[in-house]
Design a protein around this motif. Sequence first.
Motif, PDB file in Angstrom:
ATOM      1  N   ALA A   2       0.823  -1.209   0.000  1.00  0.00           N
ATOM      2  CA  ALA A   2       0.000   0.000   0.000  1.00  0.00           C
ATOM      3  C   ALA A   2       0.858   1.261   0.000  1.00  0.00           C
ATOM      4  CB  ALA A   2      -0.948  -0.010   1.187  1.00  0.00           C
ATOM      5  N   ASP A   3       1.972   1.270   0.733  1.00  0.00           N
ATOM      6  CA  ASP A   3       2.849   2.438   0.752  1.00  0.00           C
ATOM      7  C   ASP A   3       3.483   2.678  -0.608  1.00  0.00           C
ATOM      8  OD1 ASP A   3       2.274   2.910   3.362  1.00  0.00           O
ATOM      9  OD2 ASP A   3       4.063   1.937   4.145  1.00  0.00           O
ATOM     10  N   PHE A   4       3.654   1.624  -1.376  1.00  0.00           N
ATOM     11  CA  PHE A   4       4.307   1.762  -2.676  1.00  0.00           C
ATOM     12  C   PHE A   4       3.448   2.547  -3.659  1.00  0.00           C
ATOM     13  CE2 PHE A   4       7.479   0.963  -5.695  1.00  0.00           C
ATOM     14  CZ  PHE A   4       6.867   0.699  -6.906  1.00  0.00           C
ATOM     15  N   VAL A   5       2.142   2.495  -3.523  1.00  0.00           N
ATOM     16  CA  VAL A   5       1.273   3.182  -4.476  1.00  0.00           C
ATOM     17  C   VAL A   5       0.873   4.574  -4.013  1.00  0.00           C
ATOM     18  CG1 VAL A   5       0.382   1.030  -5.429  1.00  0.00           C
ATOM     19  CG2 VAL A   5      -0.848   2.138  -3.602  1.00  0.00           C
ATOM     20  N   LYS A   6       1.164   4.937  -2.742  1.00  0.00           N
ATOM     21  CA  LYS A   6       0.753   6.230  -2.190  1.00  0.00           C
ATOM     22  C   LYS A   6       1.552   7.366  -2.823  1.00  0.00           C
ATOM     23  CE  LYS A   6      -0.306   8.378   2.192  1.00  0.00           C
ATOM     24  NZ  LYS A   6      -1.662   8.751   1.890  1.00  0.00           N
ATOM     25  N   TRP A   7       0.856   8.460  -3.124  1.00  0.00           N
ATOM     26  CA  TRP A   7       1.480   9.632  -3.720  1.00  0.00           C
ATOM     27  C   TRP A   7       1.930  10.602  -2.640  1.00  0.00           C
ATOM     28  CZ3 TRP A   7      -2.775  10.806  -7.891  1.00  0.00           C
ATOM     29  CH2 TRP A   7      -2.742   9.807  -8.858  1.00  0.00           C
ATOM     30  N   ARG A   8       2.933  11.418  -2.954  1.00  0.00           N
ATOM     31  CA  ARG A   8       3.413  12.430  -2.016  1.00  0.00           C
ATOM     32  C   ARG A   8       2.371  13.503  -1.772  1.00  0.00           C
ATOM     33  NH1 ARG A   8       9.030  14.100  -4.483  1.00  0.00           N
ATOM     34  NH2 ARG A   8       7.921  13.502  -6.333  1.00  0.00           N
ATOM     35  N   SER A   9       1.580  13.825  -2.792  1.00  0.00           N
ATOM     36  CA  SER A   9       0.506  14.802  -2.619  1.00  0.00           C
ATOM     37  C   SER A   9      -0.706  14.382  -3.453  1.00  0.00           C
ATOM     38  CB  SER A   9       0.963  16.210  -3.005  1.00  0.00           C
ATOM     39  OG  SER A   9       1.363  16.250  -4.350  1.00  0.00           O
ATOM     40  N   SER A  10      -1.867  14.690  -2.931  1.00  0.00           N
ATOM     41  CA  SER A  10      -3.115  14.307  -3.582  1.00  0.00           C
ATOM     42  C   SER A  10      -3.381  15.147  -4.823  1.00  0.00           C
ATOM     43  CB  SER A  10      -4.292  14.518  -2.621  1.00  0.00           C
ATOM     44  OG  SER A  10      -4.129  13.740  -1.482  1.00  0.00           O
ATOM     45  N   ARG A  22     -15.953  17.689  -5.508  1.00  0.00           N
ATOM     46  CA  ARG A  22     -14.539  17.402  -5.772  1.00  0.00           C
ATOM     47  C   ARG A  22     -14.221  15.973  -5.348  1.00  0.00           C
ATOM     48  NH1 ARG A  22     -11.757  22.810  -3.225  1.00  0.00           N
ATOM     49  NH2 ARG A  22     -12.797  24.266  -4.607  1.00  0.00           N
ATOM     50  N   GLN A  23     -13.240  15.394  -6.017  1.00  0.00           N
ATOM     51  CA  GLN A  23     -12.790  14.056  -5.658  1.00  0.00           C
ATOM     52  C   GLN A  23     -11.279  14.109  -5.440  1.00  0.00           C
ATOM     53  OE1 GLN A  23     -13.908  11.034  -8.436  1.00  0.00           O
ATOM     54  NE2 GLN A  23     -13.079   9.403  -7.193  1.00  0.00           N
ATOM     55  N   ALA A  24     -10.833  13.705  -4.253  1.00  0.00           N
ATOM     56  CA  ALA A  24      -9.396  13.681  -3.941  1.00  0.00           C
ATOM     57  C   ALA A  24      -8.844  12.301  -4.247  1.00  0.00           C
ATOM     58  CB  ALA A  24      -9.163  14.032  -2.486  1.00  0.00           C
ATOM     59  N   ILE A  25      -7.807  12.264  -5.056  1.00  0.00           N
ATOM     60  CA  ILE A  25      -7.124  11.024  -5.421  1.00  0.00           C
ATOM     61  C   ILE A  25      -5.785  11.039  -4.694  1.00  0.00           C
ATOM     62  CG2 ILE A  25      -6.239   9.623  -7.319  1.00  0.00           C
ATOM     63  CD1 ILE A  25      -9.291  10.111  -7.420  1.00  0.00           C
ATOM     64  N   THR A  26      -5.563  10.053  -3.822  1.00  0.00           N
ATOM     65  CA  THR A  26      -4.362  10.063  -2.980  1.00  0.00           C
ATOM     66  C   THR A  26      -3.334   9.002  -3.342  1.00  0.00           C
ATOM     67  OG1 THR A  26      -5.336   8.584  -1.341  1.00  0.00           O
ATOM     68  CG2 THR A  26      -5.692  10.955  -1.028  1.00  0.00           C
ATOM     69  N   ASN A  27      -3.712   8.067  -4.209  1.00  0.00           N
ATOM     70  CA  ASN A  27      -2.765   7.000  -4.547  1.00  0.00           C
ATOM     71  C   ASN A  27      -3.074   6.414  -5.917  1.00  0.00           C
ATOM     72  OD1 ASN A  27      -4.631   4.680  -4.250  1.00  0.00           O
ATOM     73  ND2 ASN A  27      -4.637   5.248  -2.086  1.00  0.00           N
ATOM     74  N   THR A  28      -2.209   5.557  -6.375  1.00  0.00           N
ATOM     75  CA  THR A  28      -2.323   4.983  -7.707  1.00  0.00           C
ATOM     76  C   THR A  28      -3.545   4.085  -7.841  1.00  0.00           C
ATOM     77  OG1 THR A  28       0.079   5.072  -7.909  1.00  0.00           O
ATOM     78  CG2 THR A  28      -1.077   3.675  -9.473  1.00  0.00           C
ATOM     79  N   ARG A  29      -3.890   3.360  -6.820  1.00  0.00           N
ATOM     80  CA  ARG A  29      -5.063   2.484  -6.887  1.00  0.00           C
ATOM     81  C   ARG A  29      -6.337   3.319  -7.085  1.00  0.00           C
ATOM     82  NH1 ARG A  29      -4.499  -2.407  -5.714  1.00  0.00           N
ATOM     83  NH2 ARG A  29      -2.859  -2.068  -4.193  1.00  0.00           N
ATOM     84  N   ARG A  52      -1.982   2.810 -18.308  1.00  0.00           N
ATOM     85  CA  ARG A  52      -0.813   1.927 -18.408  1.00  0.00           C
ATOM     86  C   ARG A  52       0.165   2.170 -17.248  1.00  0.00           C
ATOM     87  NH1 ARG A  52      -0.185   3.095 -23.270  1.00  0.00           N
ATOM     88  NH2 ARG A  52       1.529   4.550 -23.140  1.00  0.00           N
ATOM     89  N   MET A  53       0.426   3.437 -16.939  1.00  0.00           N
ATOM     90  CA  MET A  53       1.361   3.747 -15.851  1.00  0.00           C
ATOM     91  C   MET A  53       0.812   3.293 -14.501  1.00  0.00           C
ATOM     92  SD  MET A  53       4.044   4.869 -17.220  1.00  0.00           S
ATOM     93  CE  MET A  53       3.711   3.931 -18.689  1.00  0.00           C
ATOM     94  N   CYS A  54      -0.486   3.448 -14.281  1.00  0.00           N
ATOM     95  CA  CYS A  54      -1.082   2.961 -13.032  1.00  0.00           C
ATOM     96  C   CYS A  54      -0.873   1.454 -12.907  1.00  0.00           C
ATOM     97  CB  CYS A  54      -2.570   3.297 -12.973  1.00  0.00           C
ATOM     98  SG  CYS A  54      -2.919   5.038 -12.638  1.00  0.00           S
ATOM     99  N   GLY A  55      -1.087   0.740 -13.987  1.00  0.00           N
ATOM    100  CA  GLY A  55      -0.880  -0.708 -13.970  1.00  0.00           C
ATOM    101  C   GLY A  55       0.560  -1.069 -13.651  1.00  0.00           C
ATOM    102  N   LEU A  56       1.506  -0.340 -14.222  1.00  0.00           N
ATOM    103  CA  LEU A  56       2.922  -0.621 -13.962  1.00  0.00           C
ATOM    104  C   LEU A  56       3.291  -0.342 -12.507  1.00  0.00           C
ATOM    105  CD1 LEU A  56       4.513   0.744 -17.258  1.00  0.00           C
ATOM    106  CD2 LEU A  56       4.257  -1.654 -16.564  1.00  0.00           C
ATOM    107  N   VAL A  57       2.719   0.720 -11.930  1.00  0.00           N
ATOM    108  CA  VAL A  57       2.962   1.010 -10.513  1.00  0.00           C
ATOM    109  C   VAL A  57       2.388  -0.102  -9.646  1.00  0.00           C
ATOM    110  CG1 VAL A  57       2.406   2.555  -8.592  1.00  0.00           C
ATOM    111  CG2 VAL A  57       3.119   3.512 -10.783  1.00  0.00           C
ATOM    112  N   LEU A  58       1.158  -0.507  -9.941  1.00  0.00           N
ATOM    113  CA  LEU A  58       0.511  -1.549  -9.136  1.00  0.00           C
ATOM    114  C   LEU A  58       1.244  -2.886  -9.234  1.00  0.00           C
ATOM    115  CD1 LEU A  58      -3.204  -0.631  -9.825  1.00  0.00           C
ATOM    116  CD2 LEU A  58      -1.902  -0.229  -7.733  1.00  0.00           C
TER     117      LEU A  58
END
Length: 83
Positions: A2-10, A22-29, A52-58
């Motif tokens: 879970a920490d691997f997909v978390k972003w530094r900022s939303s 509004r919708q806040a997106i905080t991570n790759t998932r 594609r990049m989301c899939g590679l991160v996951l």
Amino acid sequence: MADFVKWRSSVVLHLRAGCSERQAITNTREAAHCLLVHWPDCRGDAYHRAVRMCGLVLCGLVAPEVARIAFLEAAEESAIFAL
């Protein structure tokens, strides 16, 4: 993992024009879910790259920030206001 997909900022999106919701997106998932389920029909090259990049991160193959940047580019391409 879970920490691997978390972003530094939303990333905060306004997905619907004229709507103050509004919708806040905080991570790759969350970004992948947003792209696949909630994204408007405007889906160009940046959208497909973001998916594609989301899939590679996951899969653990690239850093989460790569997906975040691709997600922001997809929002810009689709004229979605992002903060």
